[in-house]
Design a protein around this motif. Structure first.
Motif, short mmCIF file in Angstrom:
data_model
loop_
_atom_site.label_atom_id
_atom_site.label_comp_id
_atom_site.label_asym_id
_atom_site.label_seq_id
_atom_site.Cartn_x
_atom_site.Cartn_y
_atom_site.Cartn_z
N SER A 155 0.84 -1.20 0.00
CA SER A 155 0.00 0.00 0.00
C SER A 155 0.88 1.24 0.00
CB SER A 155 -0.91 0.00 1.23
OG SER A 155 -1.69 -1.17 1.28
N TYR A 159 -3.32 7.40 3.06
CA TYR A 159 -4.60 6.87 3.56
C TYR A 159 -4.37 5.45 4.10
CZ TYR A 159 -7.24 10.63 1.25
OH TYR A 159 -7.75 11.85 0.87
N HIS A 160 -3.65 4.64 3.33
CA HIS A 160 -3.44 3.25 3.71
C HIS A 160 -2.29 3.10 4.71
CE1 HIS A 160 -6.02 1.01 0.69
NE2 HIS A 160 -6.17 2.28 0.36
N LYS A 164 -4.72 2.88 7.70
CA LYS A 164 -5.04 1.45 7.69
C LYS A 164 -3.96 0.63 8.40
CE LYS A 164 -4.58 -1.27 4.05
NZ LYS A 164 -4.82 -1.92 2.73
N GLU A 195 -0.80 -0.40 -4.06
CA GLU A 195 -2.21 -0.16 -3.75
C GLU A 195 -2.48 1.33 -3.53
OE1 GLU A 195 -5.60 -1.95 -0.72
OE2 GLU A 195 -3.58 -1.64 0.03
N ASP A 196 -3.58 1.81 -4.13
CA ASP A 196 -4.05 3.19 -3.97
C ASP A 196 -3.05 4.20 -4.52
OD1 ASP A 196 -6.25 4.73 -3.25
OD2 ASP A 196 -5.45 5.21 -1.28
N THR A 231 -6.86 1.68 -7.00
CA THR A 231 -7.74 0.95 -6.09
C THR A 231 -9.17 1.48 -6.07
OG1 THR A 231 -5.81 0.46 -4.73
CG2 THR A 231 -7.98 0.15 -3.71
#
Length: 270
Positions: A155, A159-160, A164, A195-196, A231
């Motif tokens: 990621s 944000y991740h 996360k 990711e993302d 994503t």
């Protein structure tokens, strides 16, 4: 927002071209790009006026995700269903491997039974590959199953990373690289899933991380693939759009600035 920037140097790509060596920009608080992704309005498209010249890869192929993404879209497939679809993908991709690979979860008994049944088919294409989180216990499963390549969830947006994973950029990058190093030492081919990526700080995290992966790939003589994951579907193809939402600029920067060869670069859209 505090930030720590480590100096920049240069690196050599495989073609001998001198590339800028991007360094991690570690931040105390996540950069959520609120000017692009406000809480009180639809996501915005920012234009920087720079038009990318088309530069398609010399070859295109498909990596199938039916047995990974597909498992999350409906009730899980049975082993018999997976094997039947695997046979169909083999016929559909043809002898030249237009469908080059397919990826599998490896966590449950059903997952592992399906992998073993598909491996027993002995097909050259699609190659059976894994998909794991960036944790050592997952890596051990792939080793035990005898797979030659696995994707690793890396990621890359704040944000991740912050919200996360609960980590800093430096912690995330070090953890990812530790797993990649272990896999390369074991002779395993790696595919890092960014990711993302279309909500990530490209020059603060993505470019430094990918540059390091290309360095490890060169040192280990084992290609490390980069999969750019849109994503949430924020990527757009329009001319003149700024990073991180511009798909052309993401691909160009990874190829031209981070030294990713086209055969090691994949796009995973919504």
């Amino acid at each position: 927002m505090g930030a720590t920037i480590i100096g920049e140097g240069i690196q050599m790509a495989k073609n001998g071209k001198v590339l800028k060596q991007h360094e991690l920009i570690d931040v105390a608080e996540p950069n959520l790009l609120r000017e692009i992704f406000p809480y009180d309005a639809v996501p915005r498209i920012i234009f920087d006026g720079v038009i990318e010249t088309p530069d398609p890869a010399p070859d295109f192929f498909i990596t199938d995700t039916t047995f990974r993404d597909g498992q999350q879209a409906r009730p899980p497939y049975t082993v018999e269903q997976i094997v039947a679809m695997f046979d169909m993908l083999h016929r559909l991709g043809g002898p030249n491997g237009i469908i080059r690979q397919t990826e599998f979860f490896v966590y449950s008994k059903t997952d592992r039974d399906a992998v073993n049944r598909c491996l027993a088919r002995g097909y050259e294409f699609p190659e059976v590959t894994g998909w794991i989180r960036a944790v050592k216990s997952d890596f051990k499963i792939v080793q035990e199953m005898g797979l030659r390549e696995t994707g690793i969830l890396t990621s890359c947006s704040d944000y991740h990373i912050f919200l996360k994973l609960g980590k800093t950029r430096r912690q995330a990058m070090e953890d990812y690289l530790a797993i990649v190093n272990a896999a390369l030492d074991a002779g395993l081919r790696i595919r890092c899933h960014l990711e993302d990526a279309t909500r990530a700080d490209f020059y603060g995290f993505v470019a430094p991380f990918v540059s390091k992966l290309m360095e490890l790939s060169s040192q280990g003589k084992i290609p490390v693939k980069i999969r750019v994951c849109d994503t949430l579907g924020f990527g757009v193809p329009f001319p003149g759009v700024a990073l991180p939402r511009s798909v052309p600029k993401l691909i160009r920067a990874l190829r031209k600035e981070c030294g990713v060869p086209p055969e090691q670069l994949e796009w995973h859209g919504p």
